[in-house]
Scaffold this motif. Structure first.
Motif, mmCIF file in Angstrom:
data_model
loop_
_atom_site.group_PDB
_atom_site.id
_atom_site.type_symbol
_atom_site.label_atom_id
_atom_site.label_comp_id
_atom_site.label_asym_id
_atom_site.label_seq_id
_atom_site.Cartn_x
_atom_site.Cartn_y
_atom_site.Cartn_z
ATOM 1 N N LYS A 1 32.248 -16.803 -23.551
ATOM 2 C CA LYS A 1 33.761 -16.070 -24.610
ATOM 3 C C LYS A 1 32.696 -16.518 -26.040
ATOM 4 O O LYS A 1 34.031 -15.314 -26.126
ATOM 5 C CB LYS A 1 34.364 -17.771 -24.285
ATOM 6 C CG LYS A 1 35.249 -18.123 -23.014
ATOM 7 C CD LYS A 1 35.609 -19.262 -23.691
ATOM 8 C CE LYS A 1 37.095 -19.927 -22.622
ATOM 9 N NZ LYS A 1 37.417 -21.728 -23.237
ATOM 10 N N LEU A 2 31.845 -16.964 -25.648
ATOM 11 C CA LEU A 2 31.101 -16.226 -27.189
ATOM 12 C C LEU A 2 30.728 -14.562 -27.415
ATOM 13 O O LEU A 2 31.405 -14.193 -28.687
ATOM 14 C CB LEU A 2 29.601 -17.266 -27.133
ATOM 15 C CG LEU A 2 29.051 -17.095 -27.881
ATOM 16 C CD1 LEU A 2 30.042 -17.856 -30.117
ATOM 17 C CD2 LEU A 2 27.397 -17.608 -27.908
ATOM 18 N N SER A 3 30.440 -14.596 -25.845
ATOM 19 C CA SER A 3 30.210 -13.026 -26.133
ATOM 20 C C SER A 3 31.584 -12.488 -25.776
ATOM 21 O O SER A 3 31.527 -11.336 -26.674
ATOM 22 C CB SER A 3 29.333 -12.135 -25.158
ATOM 23 O OG SER A 3 29.405 -10.842 -24.601
ATOM 24 N N ASP A 4 32.823 -12.615 -25.544
ATOM 25 C CA ASP A 4 33.913 -12.117 -25.939
ATOM 26 C C ASP A 4 34.441 -12.216 -27.499
ATOM 27 O O ASP A 4 34.745 -11.179 -27.838
ATOM 28 C CB ASP A 4 34.693 -13.154 -25.265
ATOM 29 C CG ASP A 4 34.987 -12.482 -23.616
ATOM 30 O OD1 ASP A 4 34.355 -11.072 -23.155
ATOM 31 O OD2 ASP A 4 35.818 -12.752 -23.152
ATOM 32 N N TYR A 5 33.989 -12.586 -27.752
ATOM 33 C CA TYR A 5 34.584 -13.089 -29.555
ATOM 34 C C TYR A 5 34.162 -12.249 -30.257
ATOM 35 O O TYR A 5 34.274 -10.909 -31.430
ATOM 36 C CB TYR A 5 33.960 -14.605 -29.902
ATOM 37 C CG TYR A 5 34.172 -14.730 -31.614
ATOM 38 C CD1 TYR A 5 35.630 -15.165 -31.908
ATOM 39 C CD2 TYR A 5 33.230 -15.187 -31.884
ATOM 40 C CE1 TYR A 5 35.971 -14.725 -32.940
ATOM 41 C CE2 TYR A 5 33.539 -14.578 -33.337
ATOM 42 C CZ TYR A 5 34.543 -15.274 -34.424
ATOM 43 O OH TYR A 5 34.788 -15.039 -35.591
ATOM 44 N N PHE A 6 32.628 -11.935 -29.725
ATOM 45 C CA PHE A 6 32.002 -10.928 -30.908
ATOM 46 C C PHE A 6 32.254 -9.544 -30.468
ATOM 47 O O PHE A 6 31.992 -8.421 -31.050
ATOM 48 C CB PHE A 6 30.359 -11.054 -30.821
ATOM 49 C CG PHE A 6 29.541 -12.276 -31.829
ATOM 50 C CD1 PHE A 6 29.943 -12.390 -33.516
ATOM 51 C CD2 PHE A 6 29.412 -13.878 -31.543
ATOM 52 C CE1 PHE A 6 29.412 -13.651 -33.777
ATOM 53 C CE2 PHE A 6 29.036 -14.857 -31.957
ATOM 54 C CZ PHE A 6 29.242 -14.585 -33.666
ATOM 55 N N SER A 7 32.703 -9.586 -29.572
ATOM 56 C CA SER A 7 32.720 -8.386 -28.566
ATOM 57 C C SER A 7 33.814 -7.221 -29.128
ATOM 58 O O SER A 7 33.883 -6.878 -29.594
ATOM 59 C CB SER A 7 33.185 -8.435 -27.340
ATOM 60 O OG SER A 7 31.838 -8.271 -25.927
ATOM 61 N N GLN A 8 34.715 -8.383 -29.551
ATOM 62 C CA GLN A 8 35.838 -8.714 -30.618
ATOM 63 C C GLN A 8 35.668 -7.965 -31.819
ATOM 64 O O GLN A 8 36.426 -7.688 -32.502
ATOM 65 C CB GLN A 8 37.242 -9.254 -31.103
ATOM 66 C CG GLN A 8 37.231 -9.617 -29.054
ATOM 67 C CD GLN A 8 38.432 -11.201 -29.300
ATOM 68 O OE1 GLN A 8 38.848 -11.629 -30.034
ATOM 69 N NE2 GLN A 8 38.110 -12.259 -27.594
ATOM 70 N N HIS A 9 34.411 -8.269 -32.765
ATOM 71 C CA HIS A 9 34.211 -7.824 -33.576
ATOM 72 C C HIS A 9 33.100 -6.851 -34.406
ATOM 73 O O HIS A 9 32.471 -7.219 -35.342
ATOM 74 C CB HIS A 9 33.975 -9.100 -34.614
ATOM 75 C CG HIS A 9 35.026 -10.251 -34.262
ATOM 76 N ND1 HIS A 9 35.514 -11.069 -33.504
ATOM 77 C CD2 HIS A 9 36.069 -10.052 -35.340
ATOM 78 C CE1 HIS A 9 35.711 -12.195 -33.361
ATOM 79 N NE2 HIS A 9 36.782 -11.546 -35.196
ATOM 80 N N LEU A 10 33.103 -5.936 -33.179
ATOM 81 C CA LEU A 10 31.451 -5.289 -33.489
ATOM 82 C C LEU A 10 31.705 -4.742 -34.333
ATOM 83 O O LEU A 10 31.335 -4.243 -34.814
ATOM 84 C CB LEU A 10 31.023 -4.313 -31.519
ATOM 85 C CG LEU A 10 30.890 -5.062 -30.873
ATOM 86 C CD1 LEU A 10 30.366 -4.569 -29.331
ATOM 87 C CD2 LEU A 10 29.391 -5.841 -31.890
#
Length: 127
Positions: free
Chosen positions: A44-53
């Motif tokens: 979930k943490l990875s997905d969160y930051f992936s959305q903001h790259l």
């Protein structure tokens, strides 16, 4: 496969930047977690930051490729340096210094950018 989790304490220790308060970090943690548990799923943490790259997707990809290229060059240097001619060793040392110099220059530019952003993010900053 078992999912990896991060406690809020681990999250706070890693992500604390001196600008977000503990309450703001807790709010971010809970918004990413969604389950309001004290163990954030790493996916979930990875997905969160992936959305903001945004533009950083290209930067991080280039850095990953650069890292691979440097490691390959280091392996080749390790294998061939000792058996090289004096001139070949000189060229290798020059290439290493130049690579190091370029990386340090890039790091200094990034550090300046980080300091400017942190200064603007500081609660005492006024435009």
């Amino acid at each position: 496969m078992m999912a990896l989790h991060l406690s809020f304490e681990e999250f706070r220790a890693y992500f604390s930047d001196g600008i977000l308060t503990a309450d703001e970090l807790q709010e971010l943690f809970c918004s990413i977690d969604g389950r309001q548990a004290n163990n954030l799923d790493i996916d979930k943490l990875s997905d969160y930051f992936s959305q903001h790259l945004g533009e950083y997707l290209h930067v991080l990809s280039a850095l990953e490729n650069l890292n691979i290229s440097i490691l390959k060059a280091m392996d080749k240097t390790k294998e061939e340096y000792q058996g090289s001619s004096v001139l070949g060793q000189f060229v290798t040392r020059f290439m290493l210094r130049e690579t190091s110099s370029q990386l340090l220059s890039l790091q200094m530019s990034l550090q300046c950018a980080m300091e400017a952003v942190e200064e603007q993010s500081s609660p005492t900053w006024a435009p």
